[in-house]
Each structure stands twice: as structure tokens, then as C-alpha cells.
Write an enzyme that holds these catalytic residues in place. Structure first.
Site, PDB file in Angstrom:
ATOM      1  N   GLY A  10       0.809  -1.212   0.000  1.00 32.28           N
ATOM      2  CA  GLY A  10       0.000   0.000   0.000  1.00 32.28           C
ATOM      3  C   GLY A  10       0.842   1.262   0.000  1.00 32.28           C
ATOM      4  NE  ARG A  71      -1.143  -5.169  -0.649  1.00 34.36           N
ATOM      5  CZ  ARG A  71      -1.721  -3.975  -0.620  1.00 34.36           C
ATOM      6  NH1 ARG A  71      -2.313  -3.519  -1.712  1.00 34.36           N
ATOM      7  NH2 ARG A  71      -1.707  -3.243   0.468  1.00 34.36           N
ATOM      8  NE  ARG A 171      -5.878  -4.962   4.941  1.00 37.01           N
ATOM      9  CZ  ARG A 171      -5.084  -5.552   4.070  1.00 37.01           C
ATOM     10  NH1 ARG A 171      -5.578  -6.414   3.202  1.00 37.01           N
ATOM     11  NH2 ARG A 171      -3.784  -5.291   4.065  1.00 37.01           N
TER      12      ARG A 171
END
Length: 318
Positions: A10, A71, A171
């Protein structure tokens, strides 16, 4: 000596200041800086180019990363890691600096074990959830973005006498929601690390509303999965008109704060000073000091929020 750098996972404000610092400080030492574009995917695809002052001119104030991020599922396979290694060898790059999180560090630790490419990891994530460091690059900017948005929402909440439930990112870690709750004066804070006593909350807030409180601000971490539950509580148990606002990816962007810009330079400088042979460590920041922590220690432990912050947050859960 030739040194590469890439950004992975990120994005976060602070990456571009770190890239600028990397180029300037590397050239100052008489070494050659190289950018690996598009993270681990770019390492596999050979998107590697020598960097210059011109590449980093005028990027200090920009969020995100000018060399892109990704990613990579392909990096799980040995054949692609071998390809990545061959690409580094083509450019005679001896060492790497990685701006990312523990997932990126795990990948590079395997890479080190297989091919011996030394690297230093710099913790970059707005979640601030990497073990071994009190601070991750980019979190200060994210907190300031959230602070501004919460202040704006509070204006509307107070004007209409409403309850607002604001969901932040996070998260698995409630750091953003917790610190934002504390610094914005929220009435409710809900994070994965703390249990919520809705019975006590109802008792406290009912008393405050009866005494003249005109609105309620609740901050909820997405990882708690309780945003709707909190909204239903405010509406059904307290009888308040309630709105939900999900902040989403606006928290990742924005101009890096002064603190993130300064820390980017300090992280990079410390990494370069300690980027020796056979290193596969993360640069951590603890007790106002920088230090090196073996990657295996980083990835084998779970980050825990400071007890003092949790103590402050507990007041908003009951």
C-alpha cells in the site's frame, strides 16, 4: 557501489520524500542509485533504471510514490524470484532498500536466503502496525487527513444534532481509529483491540444527552466489523438520527506532513549508513532512536498498540 530502491504494498505519504532522500544521499556518498519501478513486479520484469536528481526534483510534497507500487503473487514462485535476481545482476546492483510492510519484508527475507542480496527494510504503512517500530512512515499524514475530516464532520453533527459513525482504515490494527478518536474528542471508539460495552455506553451517553449533549461522534476501525452495529445502537438505543461515513482511501493520499518528510530523510540516512554485507534487517524507530532489527524478528511477532493509548481509548468503549 550500486544500490536499488523500490516501494511495495500500500502506498503512503512519505514514500516520495524517502525516494528523494535516497537519491540525494546516495549520490552524496559517491554511490549509484537505481529505481525499481512497480515494486516486486517490476523487479521480476526488469523495470530498473538509474536515478538522478532530475527524477526527484519537485516530488517532496507529493503523496503516493512516483515509482509505483504493487503486490506480487508471482514472487511466491522461485522461477520469478530467480528472474528478479538475474535482473539485479544485469545492473550490478549489490544492495536494496525496501519501502513497505511486513509482507514485503517476508518476501525479501526469502530472496536474501536464496540469493544473498542484502537489503534494509523501511516500515511504511498508514496502519502503523509493524512490529519493532513505534512509527511507520506515512502514518502522521494519514492521521492529519483523518483529523481534518473528523473536524469537518463534527461541524455538521453539531449543526444538525446528529450522530455520525466514521469508519477508518485498519484491517487488523485499530491504531488509526484509536489515535483519531483520542485527538478528535470522539465519544465512541471501536477497534479490534478493545471490547465495547454497549450497556455502559448507553448509560453514559443517555445521561450526557439528557444534560445537553447535542451530537455524538463515533470512530470505528474497519477491522472491527462493527460499523453498522454502532450505527444501529445510536439509532435504536439512543434514538438519534445517524449517518455513516466511510473514509476509505482518502486516508492514504495527501501532501506528506513536515514530520513524515523529516522522518523519511532520517530513515533513509540510517539505512544507507548501515547497509552492509549480509544485512537483512528493518530500520526501526523506538524510544526516539533508530536501530536495526532482524527481519525474522519483525515477521514472527505481532504488533501491539501502546498500553497508554489503549487506556485512553478504553474510556470511549463504555
Amino acid at each position: 557501489m550500486r544500490i536499488g530502491i523500490f516501494t511495495s504494498g500500500g502506498d503512503a505519504a512519505g514514500m516520495n520524500p524517502a525516494l528523494k532522500a535516497f537519491v540525494e544521499l546516495t549520490l552524496e556518498k559517491g554511490w549509484e542509485p537505481f529505481f525499481v519501478y512497480n515494486g516486486l513486479e517490476g523487479l521480476i520484469d526488469g523495470k530498473i533504471r538509474k536515478a538522478s536528481y532530475q527524477d526527484v526534483a519537485g516530488i517532496l510534497h507529493k503523496g503516493g510514490t512516483i515509482i509505483k507500487s504493487s503486490r506480487s503473487k508471482r514472487f511466491y514462485d522461485y522461477e520469478y524470484r530467480k528472474r528478479a535476481y538475474d535482473n539485479l545482476k544485469k545492473h550490478d546492483i549489490e544492495k536494496i532498500i525496501v519501502l513497505g510492510g511486513d509482507g514485503s519484508f517476508r518476501a525479501m527475507d526469502v530472496f536474501f536466503e536464496e540469493f544473498g542480496v542484502s537489503f534494509a527494510g523501511i516500515p511504511v504503512t498508514i496502519d502503523n502496525d509493524i512490529y519493532g517500530t513505534d512509527y511507520c512512515l506515512g502514518v502522521d499524514t494519514a492521521l492529519n487527513v483523518i483529523r481534518m475530516l473528523l473536524d469537518n464532520i463534527r461541524d455538521t453533527a453539531s449543526s444538525f444534532g446528529r450522530a455520525f459513525v466514521v469508519e477508518t482504515m485498519g484491517r487488523e490494527c485499530g491504531y488509526l481509529a484509536l489515535v483519531s478518536s483520542i485527538t478528535s474528542g470522539a465519544e465512541i471508539c471501536v477497534i479490534p483491540e478493545l471490547d465495547v460495552d454497549f450497556v455502559s455506553l448507553k448509560r453514559r451517553l443517555s445521561k450526557e444527552l439528557a444534560s445537553g449533549r447535542g451530537y455524538v461522534l463515533a470512530v470505528v476501525a474497519e477491522g472491527s466489523n462493527k460499523t453498522q452495529q454502532v450505527a444501529d445502537f445510536l439509532k435504536n438505543d439512543l434514538g438519534m438520527e445517524t449517518r455513516i461515513t466511510t473514509l476509505g482511501h482518502v486516508q492514504r493520499g495527501g501532501n506528506p506532513t513536515v514530520f513524515d518528510r523529516l522522518m523519511a530523510y532520517k530513515f533513509i540516512e540510517f539505512a544507507l549508513e548501515n547497509l552492509r554485507e549480509n544485512i537483512h534487517h528493518m530500520v526501526g524507530f523506538k524510544d526516539e532512536k533508530f536501530y536495526l532489527l532482524p527481519i525474522k524478528d519483525v515477521v514472527s511477532h505481532k504488533y501491539k498498540i501502546n498500553d497508554f493509548l489503549l487506556k485512553l481509548g478504553r474510556r470511549m468503549t463504555r
